[in-house]
Design a protein around this motif. Structure first.
Motif, PDB file in Angstrom:
ATOM      1  N   UNK A   1     -13.777  11.969 -15.822  1.00 32.90           N
ATOM      2  CA  UNK A   1     -13.016  10.805 -16.249  1.00 32.90           C
ATOM      3  C   UNK A   1     -11.884  10.475 -15.289  1.00 32.90           C
ATOM      4  N   UNK A   2     -11.205  11.503 -14.794  1.00 32.32           N
ATOM      5  CA  UNK A   2     -10.117  11.270 -13.845  1.00 32.32           C
ATOM      6  C   UNK A   2     -10.644  10.726 -12.526  1.00 32.32           C
ATOM      7  N   UNK A   3     -11.774  11.226 -12.067  1.00 29.84           N
ATOM      8  CA  UNK A   3     -12.368  10.726 -10.828  1.00 29.84           C
ATOM      9  C   UNK A   3     -12.799   9.274 -10.996  1.00 29.84           C
ATOM     10  N   UNK A   4     -13.354   8.937 -12.153  1.00 29.84           N
ATOM     11  CA  UNK A   4     -13.771   7.555 -12.398  1.00 29.84           C
ATOM     12  C   UNK A   4     -12.569   6.618 -12.474  1.00 29.84           C
ATOM     13  N   UNK A   5     -11.431   7.104 -12.929  1.00 25.12           N
ATOM     14  CA  UNK A   5     -10.243   6.269 -13.067  1.00 25.12           C
ATOM     15  C   UNK A   5      -9.501   6.078 -11.751  1.00 25.12           C
ATOM     16  N   UNK A   6      -9.758   6.920 -10.781  1.00 28.19           N
ATOM     17  CA  UNK A   6      -9.031   6.842  -9.512  1.00 28.19           C
ATOM     18  C   UNK A   6      -9.248   5.482  -8.845  1.00 28.19           C
ATOM     19  N   UNK A   7     -10.455   4.957  -8.889  1.00 27.54           N
ATOM     20  CA  UNK A   7     -10.747   3.677  -8.240  1.00 27.54           C
ATOM     21  C   UNK A   7      -9.901   2.558  -8.853  1.00 27.54           C
ATOM     22  N   UNK A   8      -9.844   2.511 -10.156  1.00 20.64           N
ATOM     23  CA  UNK A   8      -9.042   1.483 -10.819  1.00 20.64           C
ATOM     24  C   UNK A   8      -7.566   1.634 -10.502  1.00 20.64           C
ATOM     25  N   UNK A   9      -7.098   2.847 -10.471  1.00 21.32           N
ATOM     26  CA  UNK A   9      -5.675   3.088 -10.183  1.00 21.32           C
ATOM     27  C   UNK A   9      -5.341   2.663  -8.752  1.00 21.32           C
ATOM     28  N   UNK A  10      -6.224   2.950  -7.810  1.00 23.16           N
ATOM     29  CA  UNK A  10      -5.979   2.569  -6.414  1.00 23.16           C
ATOM     30  C   UNK A  10      -5.955   1.055  -6.274  1.00 23.16           C
ATOM     31  N   UNK A  11      -6.897   0.353  -6.916  1.00 24.65           N
ATOM     32  CA  UNK A  11      -6.911  -1.102  -6.839  1.00 24.65           C
ATOM     33  C   UNK A  11      -5.667  -1.713  -7.500  1.00 24.65           C
ATOM     34  N   UNK A  12      -5.240  -1.148  -8.608  1.00 23.78           N
ATOM     35  CA  UNK A  12      -4.034  -1.628  -9.268  1.00 23.78           C
ATOM     36  C   UNK A  12      -2.802  -1.406  -8.396  1.00 23.78           C
ATOM     37  N   UNK A  13      -2.735  -0.257  -7.743  1.00 21.09           N
ATOM     38  CA  UNK A  13      -1.626   0.036  -6.842  1.00 21.09           C
ATOM     39  C   UNK A  13      -1.603  -0.951  -5.674  1.00 21.09           C
ATOM     40  N   UNK A  14      -2.771  -1.226  -5.090  1.00 19.97           N
ATOM     41  CA  UNK A  14      -2.838  -2.179  -3.969  1.00 19.97           C
ATOM     42  C   UNK A  14      -2.436  -3.582  -4.414  1.00 19.97           C
ATOM     43  N   UNK A  15      -2.875  -3.993  -5.588  1.00 20.67           N
ATOM     44  CA  UNK A  15      -2.507  -5.305  -6.102  1.00 20.67           C
ATOM     45  C   UNK A  15      -0.995  -5.384  -6.352  1.00 20.67           C
ATOM     46  N   UNK A  16      -0.425  -4.349  -6.932  1.00 23.46           N
ATOM     47  CA  UNK A  16       1.023  -4.320  -7.180  1.00 23.46           C
ATOM     48  C   UNK A  16       1.809  -4.345  -5.868  1.00 23.46           C
ATOM     49  N   UNK A  17       1.344  -3.602  -4.883  1.00 21.63           N
ATOM     50  CA  UNK A  17       2.016  -3.575  -3.591  1.00 21.63           C
ATOM     51  C   UNK A  17       1.932  -4.937  -2.905  1.00 21.63           C
ATOM     52  N   UNK A  18       0.798  -5.599  -3.022  1.00 20.52           N
ATOM     53  CA  UNK A  18       0.650  -6.935  -2.444  1.00 20.52           C
ATOM     54  C   UNK A  18       1.573  -7.935  -3.127  1.00 20.52           C
ATOM     55  N   UNK A  19       1.647  -7.877  -4.435  1.00 22.09           N
ATOM     56  CA  UNK A  19       2.540  -8.777  -5.168  1.00 22.09           C
ATOM     57  C   UNK A  19       4.003  -8.512  -4.803  1.00 22.09           C
TER      58      UNK A  19
END
Length: 114
Positions: free
Chosen positions: A48-66
């Motif tokens: 479950x943690x490995x599956x969630x890593x992708x979403x967390x990375x994309x959310x982090x990139x989106x937040x950093x871009x904003x």
């Protein structure tokens, strides 16, 4: 010799130490496999943690871009105001830092970290 004064015996000792470290690492891995077999719930948790890593990375990139876009915007908009421009928005990285600290954390944390 040609290897900074290391003789053949020293080189063999280095290879033996390296082989020992590999063996120790392999021993740790077998312990982890044994632990996973004993506790299948742990395997489910790790998957479950490995599956969630992708979403967390994309959310982090989106937040950093904003944050980057807002830092550029505020830097341009506050250019005429000398106090704000010097204190909070002197450069884009400073603007990003200040927007993150003052916009994310508690109101008084910005004063504490300065």
């Amino acid at each position: 010799g040609a290897w900074c004064g290391l003789g053949n015996a020293s080189i063999l000792r280095l290879f033996r130490k390296r082989r020992l470290f590999r063996l120790l690492r392999l021993t740790r891995m077998t312990r982890m496999v044994r632990l996973f077999r004993m506790m299948p719930e742990l395997v489910i948790l790790v998957k479950g943690m490995v599956a969630a890593i992708r979403s967390v990375v994309f959310t982090f990139c989106l937040s950093l871009t904003m944050l980057y876009l807002f830092a550029i915007t505020f830097r341009q908009l506050v250019g005429g105001n000398e106090v704000l421009s010097q204190l909070y928005f002197s450069s884009v990285p400073t603007s990003m830092y200040n927007l993150f600290i003052h916009g994310t954390f508690l109101d008084s944390l910005g004063d504490v970290v300065r």
